[in-house]
Design a protein around this motif. Structure first.
Motif, PDB file in Angstrom:
ATOM      1  N   VAL A   6      -8.123   4.269  -1.129  1.00  0.00           N
ATOM      2  CA  VAL A   6      -8.552   4.294   0.266  1.00  0.00           C
ATOM      3  C   VAL A   6      -9.608   3.233   0.516  1.00  0.00           C
ATOM      4  O   VAL A   6      -9.675   2.643   1.603  1.00  0.00           O
ATOM      5  N   LEU A   7     -10.441   2.947  -0.482  1.00  0.00           N
ATOM      6  CA  LEU A   7     -11.399   1.863  -0.321  1.00  0.00           C
ATOM      7  C   LEU A   7     -10.652   0.533  -0.248  1.00  0.00           C
ATOM      8  O   LEU A   7     -11.015  -0.364   0.527  1.00  0.00           O
ATOM      9  N   VAL A  10      -7.667  -3.666   5.764  1.00  0.00           N
ATOM     10  CA  VAL A  10      -7.948  -3.680   7.204  1.00  0.00           C
ATOM     11  C   VAL A  10      -8.822  -4.873   7.569  1.00  0.00           C
ATOM     12  O   VAL A  10      -8.607  -5.539   8.580  1.00  0.00           O
ATOM     13  N   PHE A  47       0.824  -1.204   0.000  1.00  0.00           N
ATOM     14  CA  PHE A  47       0.000   0.000   0.000  1.00  0.00           C
ATOM     15  C   PHE A  47       0.860   1.257   0.000  1.00  0.00           C
ATOM     16  O   PHE A  47       0.539   2.244  -0.645  1.00  0.00           O
ATOM     17  N   LEU A  98      -7.825   0.195   1.061  1.00  0.00           N
ATOM     18  CA  LEU A  98      -7.266   0.163   2.416  1.00  0.00           C
ATOM     19  C   LEU A  98      -8.256  -0.463   3.393  1.00  0.00           C
ATOM     20  O   LEU A  98      -7.886  -1.232   4.275  1.00  0.00           O
ATOM     21  N   VAL A  99      -9.530  -0.150   3.217  1.00  0.00           N
ATOM     22  CA  VAL A  99     -10.540  -0.765   4.081  1.00  0.00           C
ATOM     23  C   VAL A  99     -10.505  -2.278   3.904  1.00  0.00           C
ATOM     24  O   VAL A  99     -10.574  -3.035   4.872  1.00  0.00           O
ATOM     25  N   PHE A 141     -14.055  -4.303  -1.747  1.00  0.00           N
ATOM     26  CA  PHE A 141     -13.220  -3.159  -1.375  1.00  0.00           C
ATOM     27  C   PHE A 141     -11.909  -3.142  -2.143  1.00  0.00           C
ATOM     28  O   PHE A 141     -11.484  -2.106  -2.634  1.00  0.00           O
TER      29      PHE A 141
END
Lengths: 527, 533
Positions: free
Chosen positions: B183-184, B190, B145, B186-187, B232
């Motif tokens: 950023v999506l 996570v 990332f 990244l979700v 995501f």
């Protein structure tokens, strides 16, 4: 031996510097600046030492110093830090030290300026290291009051205000609602009144706690664990008073409107301290007082934090997009980012809260950088109006480069410590608050949008010939503060481990209290 | 667990770190040295060195193996489970070599073209190269990332400062679109992290917190969780590929950006790589469930891209939509989830790196002569520039997929793989081939064949030495892969096999480690990702 009085050194060095300055003639600018720089350096060096001297294996409150002050009232001058306070103390001293250099070019009553600045920084550190509620409140108020002269005397007006020809109308009462056209005096007034009001609301909560426990002490360590003595109604009432009182400085929506106005009017160093550490006093005090003394109530009301944080993130972000004034953009950006910290605080687990505290430190550096640069551009051009500027990249390559890093940090691009904090907040909050987490990541894109707009508006494009005389940040005095903040952002972005260990050790006991009533503990085990 | 061959054993030193960071070191050196002449020399030297250093990755690669090779691993932020873990396998190795090769060709090309702010240009280029290489070699999701996001900064500056008309809009659009996708994504990362944490805590596996791809691959996930993760991650990769309807940034950027940026964006397939490296193996059951939707998106890309390309008056826009169309093919191959489909998709990604890059280089050659790329402005170029015409035709044939060229190999495998998934996919895909031939040959006829209609086209000089230096390697590879694809296929087969096996297991729920496998990471298991069930 040094360790025994480390916190006093950190806390009083700037204050002593301020006292010494009183006796120095205002004419001797070099001496004034040197004293300010030296006293802030002492604090800075001691705080850096504190970060690495803190024993995160042991955790708890360390570097304790306690002196009785009023036996009758149960007030003692009690200093101590846990893992949560250490990063914030460091942030304060870093921003103070950088702020001294950012303000180096002030000649008009520089001595008084530095006196107030040093008192301001001292006071914020005081809040972070106080383990006595009386002194916590004392320092809290003390950090608000210097803002009044700092803004009122050394601040600047917005362009809209300067352009209003009808002076009777613009200074009338009705015009206080014209938000983008404020004088510095108005900003000073609004900020001070708002923050004092918030402080008083919190004071009410503090006094109710004092009275309700019946222990006749303001000592935070002794007051802990007495939550059950209060009736459920009273517990919630106190928690809400503390929360909304402290959150007004955060600034949590909807009590935020003093902040952008205050940021815009303030001189650069003051904005740095304001956005960097003053706003964090809110979050910190909620944790230090609300979470620590009323853990169960915190768990009950955490959902409220989760709801309100979204407004901060989105509202701040969207409004920032439409601002023409550099400091308004950064100011709204700051209040937007405070929403992320609240999200981490709402999720109540190890990773999210560690991330929230780390983000507090990270944001302090990022926003410090941006305000320092906005201030530099203002000093050179005497305007904060973005449409009037443009094309400055050619003559200010260093500032442009530093600005790119500032944008990277604000957006939370990997490589900066902000990313680590953000990643932890998102990881910790996803399971409890998935909607807020997705909104938070969308907020990142909004952040980039308005920061890029500002970047392009300031540095790229055509340059108006009247800016040809503007110079870059070449002397070391101008570069040093930026380099310090850039270094901090990038270094800790690549090597955050010490911070993570220290912060986790502070967060752990707080979460233990909150989750101890047999409830399921969320993601723990870090550090 | 997937076998890993460490660099120390395989070659004796940290080759991959060197290859990845050498361009960045070059950028720092160029920044320090103020002279433009030296900047070009350093640029050329660093790019050449990087390419030569990447060759051992190709020649010393263990064939038909699914293992990660040239692996390096150092702890970075252990408390969060983030490590510096890099390596290449069949999926990524060819991309690393391709990226370093294109980097060299871009520097060679640019030396004749870029005259303003040369040092900044080279610095941005090299920074971008390091971040792209980093994306290909990262085996830790946070490391991946980091490189993925950092690509944005040099990209923005390349487009904004060295682009043409419309660059202000294109640069910011590119950055914002890509960031939204990231950023999506990244979700999604996570969620994977948290899934691993829950599973590892429940089964006493250490480490409980990990962003490492190897650990996450061993974490079983229920279908609905996989679907959420896939969706995501999908956004991040779909914007980058780009898949229709997330493609709208691409024509703007390819039109407004400098040629170097077009070569990179159109040639180096980070989006589809992401699908193959992360989405498919981490969410195999979800991939199977969503196969029809993904295949349809691929087909839409093929047909829409080709159709719009047919109507373009500007060569760069034509090539942009052509690119979107070709990427639809790659998606078709990959998402078919069949062995030939994935194999074809991967080899086609490499082919596109050669072919589409070549097409954009030639667009650059034309621009340098006429300062326009409106197709109508050309005509009869073959007369005065036979070399250019010939090489251009070869590259176009490759793009169309003529047998004997690399394009044929990829296309054939993809169509075959798509047919195996369902005959309809293959049938519609074939239609795309015809359209592809149509717009490219139409362009060629308009611009290169026939009489010289515009006087400005007379007397244009043919390919110079520098341009030949760029064209020859590309053409050579077109034929090499087209006629003798075996060495390339043998290098990717092992990993394709393993991925295919993983995708076709019946369920991931019961797979993975047994309870009680406490303590350290399990010892290496040969070849496939997991034990066959």
């Amino acid at each position: 031996m040094l360790d025994q009085h480390l916190l006093s050194i950190i806390l009083f060095a700037p204050f002593v510097g301020a006292i010494v300055l009183i006796f120095v003639s205002g004419e001797r600018l070099t001496l004034v600046r040197t004293i300010a720089a030296v006293s802030s350096f002492v604090s800075f060096a001691a705080s850096a030492y504190l970060l690495y001297a803190f024993d995160y294996g042991r955790g708890g409150f360390q570097f304790l110093e306690q002196y009785e002050w009023s036996k009758d009232l149960g007030i003692s001058f009690f200093l101590g830090v846990d893992g949560v306070a250490v990063p914030l103390v460091l942030a304060s001293s870093v921003l103070l030290f950088a702020g001294i250099f950012v303000s180096w070019r002030i000649v008009d009553r520089a001595r008084e300026f530095y006196i107030f600045l040093l008192i301001l920084a001292s006071a914020t550190i005081g809040v972070y290291v106080s383990l006595d509620l009386f002194f916590l409140y004392f320092f809290y108020e003390m950090s608000v009051l210097p803002m009044y002269p700092l803004l009122g005397v050394w601040g600047s007006h917005t362009k809209g205000y300067l352009e209003m020809k009808d002076t009777a109308k613009r200074d009338s009462l009705a015009f206080i609602f014209n938000f983008a056209s404020n004088s510095k005096e108005y900003a000073a007034m609004k900020l001070t009144l708002f923050l004092s009001a918030g402080a008083v609301v919190a004071l009410l909560g503090i006094l109710l706690t004092y009275v309700g426990t019946g222990l006749h002490t303001f000592n935070l360590l002794e007051l802990q664990g007495h939550e059950q003595q209060f009736t459920p109604f009273l517990r919630s009432a106190i928690w809400l008073l503390l929360f909304f009182g402290f959150a007004s400085i955060a600034p949590l929506w909807p009590m935020h409107s003093w902040s952008p106005v205050g940021h815009a009017a303030a001189p650069a160093a003051v904005s740095m301290l304001h956005a960097g550490v003053l706003m964090k006093l809110g979050h910190f005090s909620i944790i230090r007082v609300g979470y620590w003394l009323f853990p169960q109530t915190t768990k009950e009301w955490a959902f409220l934090i989760a709801i309100l944080c979204v407004f901060s993130i989105i509202y701040g972000g969207l409004v920032a997009f439409f601002q023409r004034d550099t400091k308004y953009v950064i100011g709204y950006s700051s209040s937007s980012h405070m929403g992320y910290i609240f999200l981490g605080m709402a999720a109540l687990n190890m990773i999210s809260m560690t991330g929230a505290v780390l983000y507090m430190f990270a944001h302090a550096l990022a926003t410090g950088m941006l305000f320092a640069m906005a201030g530099f551009v203002y000093d050179q051009t005497h305007t904060r109006d973005i449409p009037s500027l443009g094309g400055l990249g050619r003559i200010m390559p260093f500032i442009m480069g530093a600005f790119v890093i500032g944008v990277m940090a604000s957006v939370g691009l990997p490589g900066t410590v902000n990313f680590i904090g953000e990643l932890m907040i998102l990881s910790g909050s996803w399971e409890q608050y998935p909607v807020q987490t997705v909104i938070a990541v969308v907020g990142i894109v909004i952040t980039l949008a308005y920061l890029m707009r500002m970047f392009m508006g300031l540095f790229l494009g055509e340059m108006d010939p009247k800016w040809a005389h503007v110079r870059d940040a070449s002397p070391i005095i101008d570069r040093l503060p930026l380099l310090i903040m850039i270094f901090g952002s990038l270094y800790f972005g690549l090597f955050p481990t010490q911070f993570i260990h220290v912060i986790s050790s502070g967060v752990q006991p707080i979460l233990e209290q909150i989750h101890s009533a047999g409830a399921v503990a969320a993601a723990g085990g870090g550090g | 667990m997937m076998q890993e061959t460490f660099a120390a054993q395989q070659i004796g030193f940290s080759l991959l770190t060197l290859v990845t960071f050498l361009p960045l070191a070059g950028a720092v050196l160029i920044w320090a040295i103020r002279d433009t002449g030296w900047a070009w020399r350093i640029g050329l030297g660093v790019a050449a060195a990087d390419f030569l250093l990447s060759l051992p990755l190709f020649f010393m690669f263990t064939l038909d193996s699914a293992a990660m090779q040239f692996v390096e691993r150092y702890p970075w932020i252990p408390s969060l489970g983030i490590s510096y873990h890099i390596g290449v396998d069949g999926i990524s190795m060819l991309f690393v070599v391709l990226t370093s090769m294109l980097g060299l060709l871009i520097v060679v090309y640019s030396q004749g073209v870029v005259t303003e702010r040369v040092r900044g240009y080279l610095m941005a280029l090299f920074a971008l190269q390091t971040t792209m290489l980093g994306v290909f070699v990262s085996l830790d999701l946070v490391l991946f990332f980091l490189f993925w996001e950092l690509m944005l900064i040099p990209s923005y500056f390349m487009i904004r400062l060295w682009g043409g008309e419309g660059r202000e809009y294109a640069s910011i659009k590119y950055v914002l679109y890509t960031l939204l996708g990231s950023v999506l994504m990244l979700v999604g990362i996570v969620i994977l992290y948290l899934q691993h944490y829950h599973f590892a805590s429940a089964h006493n596996i250490s480490p409980a917190l990990s962003f490492d791809l190897m650990d996450l691959l061993r974490t079983p996930m229920a279908l609905n969780v996989q679907i959420v993760v896939f969706v995501f991650l999908f956004f991040g990769f779909a914007f980058k590929t780009p898949l229709v309807p997330f493609h709208t940034w691409m024509p703007d950027v390819l039109l407004a950006g400098p040629i170097a940026m077009s070569v990179i964006l159109a040639g180096i397939k980070l989006g589809t790589f992401g699908f193959v490296r992360f989405s498919l193996p981490l969410a195999p059951d979800a991939s199977r469930e969503l196969l029809p939707i993904l295949m349809v998106l691929g087909l839409i890309g093929i047909l829409y891209g080709a159709y719009i390309a047919l109507m373009q008056a500007d060569l760069r826009k034509l090539l942009a939509y052509s690119s979107i169309s070709h990427l639809g093919y790659v998606a078709l191959g990959i998402f078919a989830l069949t062995y030939q489909g994935i194999q074809g998709g991967l080899i086609q990604m490499i082919n596109l790196g050669i072919t589409t890059a070549g097409l954009f280089f030639f667009a650059g050659f034309l621009w340098n002569r006429r300062q326009t790329l409106t197709i109508a402005e050309f005509g009869g170029l073959a007369k005065g520039m036979p070399l250019l015409a010939t090489f251009f035709l070869i590259i176009i044939f490759s793009s169309i997929g003529l047998p004997g060229t690399n394009g044929f190999i990829g296309e054939f495998l993809i169509l075959f793989g798509a047919f195996k998934a369902h005959w309809v996919y293959g049938a519609v895909g074939v239609l795309g081939v015809i359209l592809g031939a149509a717009y490219l040959l139409w362009f060629y006829e308009q611009a290169v064949f026939g009489k010289v209609t515009k006087p400005a086209n007379e007397g244009l000089r043919d390919l110079g030495a520098r341009e030949l230096a760029v064209a020859l390697p590309l053409v050579a590879l077109i034929f090499w892969i087209g006629v003798y694809p075996s060495p390339f296929l043998h290098r990717i087969n092992g990993s394709v096999e393993a991925l295919h096996a993983r995708l076709n297991r019946t369920s991931t729920m019961a797979a993975g480690l047994q309870p009680g496998a406490a303590g350290a990471i399990a010892p290496p298991v040969p070849a496939a990702y997991e034990e066959p069930r």
